[in-house]
Design a protein around this motif. Structure first.
Motif, PDB file in Angstrom:
ATOM      1  N   ALA A 152       0.834  -1.208   0.000  1.00 14.23           N
ATOM      2  CA  ALA A 152       0.000   0.000   0.000  1.00 14.23           C
ATOM      3  C   ALA A 152       0.862   1.248   0.000  1.00 14.23           C
ATOM      4  O   ALA A 152       0.589   2.221  -0.707  1.00 14.23           O
ATOM      5  N   ASN A 153       1.922   1.217   0.790  1.00 12.60           N
ATOM      6  CA  ASN A 153       2.850   2.346   0.841  1.00 12.60           C
ATOM      7  C   ASN A 153       3.557   2.537  -0.505  1.00 12.60           C
ATOM      8  O   ASN A 153       3.791   3.660  -0.945  1.00 12.60           O
ATOM      9  N   GLU A 154       3.844   1.430  -1.177  1.00  8.76           N
ATOM     10  CA  GLU A 154       4.531   1.487  -2.459  1.00  8.76           C
ATOM     11  C   GLU A 154       3.677   2.121  -3.555  1.00  8.76           C
ATOM     12  O   GLU A 154       4.198   2.763  -4.472  1.00  8.76           O
ATOM     13  N   VAL A 155       2.355   1.949  -3.461  1.00  6.45           N
ATOM     14  CA  VAL A 155       1.472   2.483  -4.508  1.00  6.45           C
ATOM     15  C   VAL A 155       1.001   3.904  -4.206  1.00  6.45           C
ATOM     16  O   VAL A 155       0.178   4.443  -4.949  1.00  6.45           O
ATOM     17  N   ARG A 215      -2.045   3.874   6.617  1.00 12.11           N
ATOM     18  CA  ARG A 215      -2.677   2.546   6.602  1.00 12.11           C
ATOM     19  C   ARG A 215      -4.195   2.662   6.717  1.00 12.11           C
ATOM     20  O   ARG A 215      -4.940   1.972   6.015  1.00 12.11           O
ATOM     21  N   ALA A 216      -4.651   3.573   7.597  1.00  9.75           N
ATOM     22  CA  ALA A 216      -6.093   3.758   7.793  1.00  9.75           C
ATOM     23  C   ALA A 216      -6.753   4.251   6.511  1.00  9.75           C
ATOM     24  O   ALA A 216      -7.836   3.784   6.136  1.00  9.75           O
ATOM     25  N   SER A 217      -6.106   5.192   5.822  1.00 14.27           N
ATOM     26  CA  SER A 217      -6.644   5.718   4.568  1.00 14.27           C
ATOM     27  C   SER A 217      -6.721   4.632   3.508  1.00 14.27           C
ATOM     28  O   SER A 217      -7.702   4.524   2.771  1.00 14.27           O
ATOM     29  N   PHE A 218      -5.686   3.798   3.442  1.00 15.65           N
ATOM     30  CA  PHE A 218      -5.670   2.704   2.462  1.00 15.65           C
ATOM     31  C   PHE A 218      -6.822   1.736   2.701  1.00 15.65           C
ATOM     32  O   PHE A 218      -7.563   1.375   1.784  1.00 15.65           O
ATOM     33  N   TYR A 219      -6.963   1.285   3.939  1.00 16.96           N
ATOM     34  CA  TYR A 219      -8.012   0.308   4.250  1.00 16.96           C
ATOM     35  C   TYR A 219      -9.410   0.873   3.966  1.00 16.96           C
ATOM     36  O   TYR A 219     -10.274   0.179   3.423  1.00 16.96           O
ATOM     37  N   LYS A 220      -9.612   2.117   4.335  1.00 15.71           N
ATOM     38  CA  LYS A 220     -10.927   2.729   4.105  1.00 15.71           C
ATOM     39  C   LYS A 220     -11.230   2.849   2.621  1.00 15.71           C
ATOM     40  O   LYS A 220     -12.311   2.474   2.157  1.00 15.71           O
ATOM     41  N   ASN A 221     -10.267   3.390   1.860  1.00 16.98           N
ATOM     42  CA  ASN A 221     -10.492   3.583   0.429  1.00 16.98           C
ATOM     43  C   ASN A 221     -10.610   2.254  -0.312  1.00 16.98           C
ATOM     44  O   ASN A 221     -11.399   2.139  -1.247  1.00 16.98           O
ATOM     45  N   PHE A 222      -9.825   1.266   0.112  1.00 13.78           N
ATOM     46  CA  PHE A 222      -9.900  -0.048  -0.541  1.00 13.78           C
ATOM     47  C   PHE A 222     -11.295  -0.654  -0.369  1.00 13.78           C
ATOM     48  O   PHE A 222     -11.895  -1.134  -1.336  1.00 13.78           O
ATOM     49  N   SER A 258     -12.360  -5.891   2.477  1.00 12.53           N
ATOM     50  CA  SER A 258     -11.133  -5.403   3.094  1.00 12.53           C
ATOM     51  C   SER A 258      -9.925  -5.913   2.311  1.00 12.53           C
ATOM     52  O   SER A 258     -10.014  -6.942   1.611  1.00 12.53           O
ATOM     53  N   PRO A 259      -8.770  -5.244   2.397  1.00 14.60           N
ATOM     54  CA  PRO A 259      -7.573  -5.697   1.683  1.00 14.60           C
ATOM     55  C   PRO A 259      -7.150  -7.113   2.070  1.00 14.60           C
ATOM     56  O   PRO A 259      -6.731  -7.895   1.214  1.00 14.60           O
ATOM     57  N   SER A 260      -7.267  -7.457   3.352  1.00 16.22           N
ATOM     58  CA  SER A 260      -6.878  -8.795   3.807  1.00 16.22           C
ATOM     59  C   SER A 260      -7.785  -9.863   3.199  1.00 16.22           C
ATOM     60  O   SER A 260      -7.317 -10.939   2.791  1.00 16.22           O
ATOM     61  N   SER A 261      -9.098  -9.585   3.124  1.00 19.24           N
ATOM     62  CA  SER A 261     -10.026 -10.542   2.514  1.00 19.24           C
ATOM     63  C   SER A 261      -9.731 -10.694   1.027  1.00 19.24           C
ATOM     64  O   SER A 261      -9.757 -11.823   0.494  1.00 19.24           O
TER      65      SER A 261
END
Length: 352
Positions: A320-323, A328-335, A342-345
């Motif tokens: 996520a940081n690479e893209v 982390r919170a922003s990534f999970y919410k937007n994903f 969720s990204p993990s799912s």
């Protein structure tokens, strides 16, 4: 003087200071701030009349024509619509109720001034209560109209400003809600409590709401949050689609979305297009704002990297940081907003 009198005096002086600041301070939105200044002019007069009522015993003061009950909220309405970029064809219509109020009260003021006994007759006819009810209806109506304008302004902000914090008119909405509740309760509260306690409660609410809007207005004086009507220039759908095509090609070619600090302003300079045009094209064609548009590309890049064997050893946060996500919170919410899971799912399902 009583404590309440000192409080009114302090509030009156504070109102006078904010009036002078709003009318004469040369900020970037001096024209719009003058509507707030005029609103506070009416409040200054009303604060002054508090002491006139206290020290002048002639009944004619109850009918003085400088009440501005049907004018004050009009200035707040003009402030809201100008900020929201809404054009009103004939503003004069909004002054008509105040003109009638002034002339109507002026007649009775002169009558009672010449013959104080008329005051007793008018009291028996509930003249004051009827005037208060009319004023309350007008204030409530204008407050609802202002709240609707504020809501429209808030929805439009992300399309014209990347950072919208403190730019909305929520403070004005809060004040209008207070006005609505105050006028709904104010006309019935005196039916249940004694006049003494009713006066204390009403004065307390007035002073607190006055303090709130003076501070909020001062904070807003230099905050640029205007949505100019000029931004509503009509581009054809084909022109906007062409702008989106240019943006997409640039995104794919340069992967500008990988830059975590990219903004609409910096991107506009890179692609050499006006910020307004980029924002409008993305909004009208892609139905997104600029941040959502960038995050969509980042998430697509994330999914692509996740599918590559060489990235299997990296954590979700690292990819996520690479893209381009620096949170982390922003990534999970937007994903989850864009993909639906969720990204993990998503990562688990892609492994299966």
């Amino acid at each position: 003087m009583k404590i309440i009198d000192y409080l009114f005096l302090i509030s009156g002086l504070q109102t006078l200071v904010i009036t002078v600041v709003l009318l004469f301070y040369r900020s970037k939105k001096v024209y719009i701030n003058r509507y707030l200044g005029l609103f506070f002019v009416t409040l200054c007069v009303e604060m002054a009349m508090y002491f006139v009522f206290k020290y002048v015993e002639h009944p004619a003061v109850y009918y003085h024509p400088f009440r501005f009950n049907l004018l004050s909220m009009s200035f707040l309405f003009f402030y809201a619509v100008e900020t929201a970029g809404i054009y009103i064809k004939r503003k004069i219509y909004y002054y008509v109720p105040a003109i009638f109020e002034f002339l109507f009260l002026l007649v009775f003021f002169l009558l009672v001034l010449q013959n104080p006994e008329i005051h007793t007759t008018l009291k028996e006819m509930y003249f004051g209560r009827i005037m208060n009810i009319v004023a309350s209806i007008y204030i409530i109506t204008m407050s609802v109209m202002i709240i609707k304008v504020n809501s429209r302004h808030k929805k439009q902000l992300p399309y014209f400003y990347e950072i919208t914090k403190y730019k909305s008119l929520n403070w004005l909405t809060v004040f209008c809600v207070i006005c609505i509740l105050f006028n709904l309760a104010g006309n019935s509260l005196n039916l249940f409590i004694s006049e003494k306690y009713y006066t204390y409660i009403i004065n307390a609410i007035l002073l607190l709401s006055l303090y709130y809007i003076t501070i909020a207005s001062l904070v807003q004086i230099n905050i640029i949050n205007i949505i100019s009507p000029k931004t509503e220039e009509k581009e054809t759908k084909a022109e906007l689609e062409n702008i989106v095509r240019i943006i997409e090609e640039y995104m794919i070619e340069t992967k500008a979305y990988l830059n975590p600090s990219i903004t609409l302003k910096t991107f506009a300079k890179e692609v050499r297009l006006p910020e307004r045009l980029i924002s409008k094209a993305i909004n009208k064609i892609e139905h997104k704002n600029f941040n959502n548009y960038i995050n969509y590309y980042r998430i697509e890049e994330f999914k692509q990297l996740l599918s590559m064997d060489r990235h299997k050893k990296f954590s979700i946060s690292a990819i996520a940081n690479e893209v381009g996500f620096n949170s982390r919170a922003s990534f999970y919410k937007n994903f989850k907003d864009i993909v639906g899971v969720s990204p993990s799912s998503y990562a688990k399902n892609s492994d299966d």
